[in-house]
Design a protein around this motif. Structure first.
Motif, PDB file in Angstrom:
ATOM      1  N   ASN A 160      -4.513  -1.255  -3.398  1.00 54.31           N
ATOM      2  CA  ASN A 160      -4.416  -1.913  -4.698  1.00 54.31           C
ATOM      3  C   ASN A 160      -4.816  -0.945  -5.801  1.00 54.31           C
ATOM      4  O   ASN A 160      -5.270   0.177  -5.529  1.00 54.31           O
ATOM      5  CB  ASN A 160      -5.297  -3.168  -4.732  1.00 54.31           C
ATOM      6  N   GLU A 161      -4.654  -1.404  -7.048  1.00 53.93           N
ATOM      7  CA  GLU A 161      -4.915  -0.541  -8.206  1.00 53.93           C
ATOM      8  C   GLU A 161      -6.379  -0.124  -8.281  1.00 53.93           C
ATOM      9  O   GLU A 161      -6.691   1.008  -8.660  1.00 53.93           O
ATOM     10  CB  GLU A 161      -4.501  -1.262  -9.480  1.00 53.93           C
ATOM     11  N   ALA A 221     -10.192   4.413  -8.167  1.00 55.29           N
ATOM     12  CA  ALA A 221     -11.422   4.969  -7.596  1.00 55.29           C
ATOM     13  C   ALA A 221     -11.139   6.283  -6.877  1.00 55.29           C
ATOM     14  O   ALA A 221     -11.917   7.245  -6.979  1.00 55.29           O
ATOM     15  CB  ALA A 221     -12.050   3.961  -6.633  1.00 55.29           C
ATOM     16  N   ARG A 222     -10.021   6.349  -6.154  1.00 59.08           N
ATOM     17  CA  ARG A 222      -9.693   7.576  -5.429  1.00 59.08           C
ATOM     18  C   ARG A 222      -9.305   8.695  -6.396  1.00 59.08           C
ATOM     19  O   ARG A 222      -9.662   9.859  -6.180  1.00 59.08           O
ATOM     20  CB  ARG A 222      -8.568   7.303  -4.426  1.00 59.08           C
ATOM     21  N   ILE A 223      -8.598   8.361  -7.473  1.00 56.21           N
ATOM     22  CA  ILE A 223      -8.264   9.371  -8.485  1.00 56.21           C
ATOM     23  C   ILE A 223      -9.540   9.995  -9.037  1.00 56.21           C
ATOM     24  O   ILE A 223      -9.655  11.219  -9.151  1.00 56.21           O
ATOM     25  CB  ILE A 223      -7.434   8.750  -9.630  1.00 56.21           C
ATOM     26  N   LYS A 224     -10.502   9.168  -9.372  1.00 62.91           N
ATOM     27  CA  LYS A 224     -11.756   9.671  -9.945  1.00 62.91           C
ATOM     28  C   LYS A 224     -12.519  10.541  -8.946  1.00 62.91           C
ATOM     29  O   LYS A 224     -13.260  11.442  -9.349  1.00 62.91           O
ATOM     30  CB  LYS A 224     -12.625   8.499 -10.401  1.00 62.91           C
ATOM     31  N   ALA A 225     -12.324  10.270  -7.658  1.00 64.93           N
ATOM     32  CA  ALA A 225     -13.032  11.043  -6.623  1.00 64.93           C
ATOM     33  C   ALA A 225     -12.386  12.404  -6.376  1.00 64.93           C
ATOM     34  O   ALA A 225     -13.087  13.372  -6.063  1.00 64.93           O
ATOM     35  CB  ALA A 225     -13.090  10.245  -5.325  1.00 64.93           C
ATOM     36  N   ILE A 226     -11.053  12.509  -6.496  1.00 60.61           N
ATOM     37  CA  ILE A 226     -10.361  13.752  -6.105  1.00 60.61           C
ATOM     38  C   ILE A 226      -9.516  14.343  -7.242  1.00 60.61           C
ATOM     39  O   ILE A 226      -8.667  15.194  -6.994  1.00 60.61           O
ATOM     40  CB  ILE A 226      -9.470  13.524  -4.868  1.00 60.61           C
ATOM     41  N   PRO A 272       0.827  -1.214   0.000  1.00 61.15           N
ATOM     42  CA  PRO A 272       0.000   0.000   0.000  1.00 61.15           C
ATOM     43  C   PRO A 272       0.860   1.262   0.000  1.00 61.15           C
ATOM     44  O   PRO A 272       2.010   1.236   0.432  1.00 61.15           O
ATOM     45  CB  PRO A 272      -0.781  -0.121   1.312  1.00 61.15           C
ATOM     46  N   PHE A 273       0.277   2.349  -0.502  1.00 57.92           N
ATOM     47  CA  PHE A 273       0.916   3.654  -0.386  1.00 57.92           C
ATOM     48  C   PHE A 273      -0.141   4.681   0.001  1.00 57.92           C
ATOM     49  O   PHE A 273      -1.328   4.378   0.070  1.00 57.92           O
ATOM     50  CB  PHE A 273       1.653   4.050  -1.669  1.00 57.92           C
ATOM     51  N   ILE A 274       0.314   5.887   0.276  1.00 58.17           N
ATOM     52  CA  ILE A 274      -0.561   6.962   0.760  1.00 58.17           C
ATOM     53  C   ILE A 274      -0.960   7.884  -0.383  1.00 58.17           C
ATOM     54  O   ILE A 274      -0.145   8.223  -1.238  1.00 58.17           O
ATOM     55  CB  ILE A 274       0.162   7.792   1.849  1.00 58.17           C
ATOM     56  N   MET A 275      -2.222   8.280  -0.398  1.00 62.29           N
ATOM     57  CA  MET A 275      -2.671   9.420  -1.208  1.00 62.29           C
ATOM     58  C   MET A 275      -3.115  10.503  -0.236  1.00 62.29           C
ATOM     59  O   MET A 275      -3.843  10.221   0.715  1.00 62.29           O
ATOM     60  CB  MET A 275      -3.814   9.041  -2.143  1.00 62.29           C
TER      61      MET A 275
END
Length: 294
Positions: free
Chosen positions: A162-163, A168-173, A143-146
């Protein structure tokens, strides 16, 4: 000599008022008149004749300001009026946006986790080119941090496993500034808050959580007083200098070999837990430092 301590008038909960009240009380003990001022009780103007600032109560402008807010435009207005501001507008702006903060820390070779800055995407973009983001993720292992550029209380920090979670997080922020960052797993649920004034460490806290990778107090962490090691003190002071802060809370992660790593620098750190768990009134060293400078 008279001062103002400025807070955000739309955040009037006791947690946000404790620091201004401590400053006012400590100032009184030092025979310094300090008024607690809400930012929304000020009218700051820019005209062809210059910059102006008016208080709703008609108060005279202060000799100095202790700025417990993130209203950067107001901090700059005060500076344009040649009023000393602590912390200054630039340091507040740097620490308010974690992207800028990590850039300034890295410039001074301060020990931070490996950090990758995401490219800017405008709002309402219909198609996100995900391949470039997947390339950035190859700089890390899961894992890594966003971490969003703007955020408080640990709420805009995400552990990506995971990818699928990553996309999903990219699309949210996607339209917000954010960074990808190495996950320091040896510090899972643990960190250290060091409070710095000038070039000195004045207090420390150890925070721990059994339920979250983040050790933020507002997420339910346990807190206790802490005496920083020489290495932790040196790193915290270096971080404060890197962002230009007169006073700040420096959050440290704990590396695999126990070495301190900078997590964040906070120019608007709350002080209730410092007073409660260490007995240190940070208003005292802050005012002493300012008086010495002035």
């Amino acid at each position: 000599m008279n001062g103002w301590v400025i807070y955000n008038g739309h955040l009037a909960a006791e947690a946000f008022l404790q620091f201004p009240k401590q400053i006012k009380k400590t100032g009184s003990e030092k025979n310094i008149e300090i008024n607690v001022v809400a930012n929304n009780h000020l009218c700051y103007q820019a005209t062809k004749n210059g910059v102006y600032l008016k208080h709703a109560e008609g108060w005279e402008l202060p000799s100095f300001v202790i700025f417990h807010d993130k209203d950067i435009a107001l901090a700059r207005q005060l500076e344009l009026l040649d009023i000393p501001v602590y912390n200054n507008a630039q340091s507040i702006e740097i620490c308010d946006n974690k992207v800028l903060m990590y850039q300034h820390l890295a410039k001074k070779n301060v020990n931070i986790p490996k950090t990758v800055i995401a490219p800017k995407i405008f709002s309402n973009t219909t198609t996100i080119e995900l391949e470039s983001f997947l390339t950035l993720a190859k700089e890390f292992s899961y894992p890594f941090i966003m971490k969003e550029g703007y955020g408080s209380f640990g709420e805009q920090v995400y552990l990506i496993h995971n990818e699928e979670e990553y996309i999903a997080r990219i699309k949210a922020i996607y339209d917000k500034p954010f960074v990808l960052q190495e996950f320091v797993d040896s510090s899972y649920g643990r960190d250290i808050r060091i409070f710095v004034v000038g070039d000195k460490v004045v207090a420390g806290l150890k925070r721990s959580s059994d339920i979250d990778f983040r050790a933020n107090v507002y997420l339910g962490s346990k807190v206790e007083g802490y005496h920083a090691s020489p290495a932790e003190k040196e790193l915290a002071v270096a971080a404060a200098k890197a962002v230009g802060a007169t006073y700040c809370g420096v959050d440290l992660l704990i590396g695999k070999n126990g070495e301190p790593i900078i997590c964040e620098v906070n120019t608007n750190a709350h002080v209730a837990n410092i007073l409660k768990h260490t007995g240190v009134n940070v208003a005292e060293p802050i005012l002493d430092h300012i008086i010495t400078q002035l």
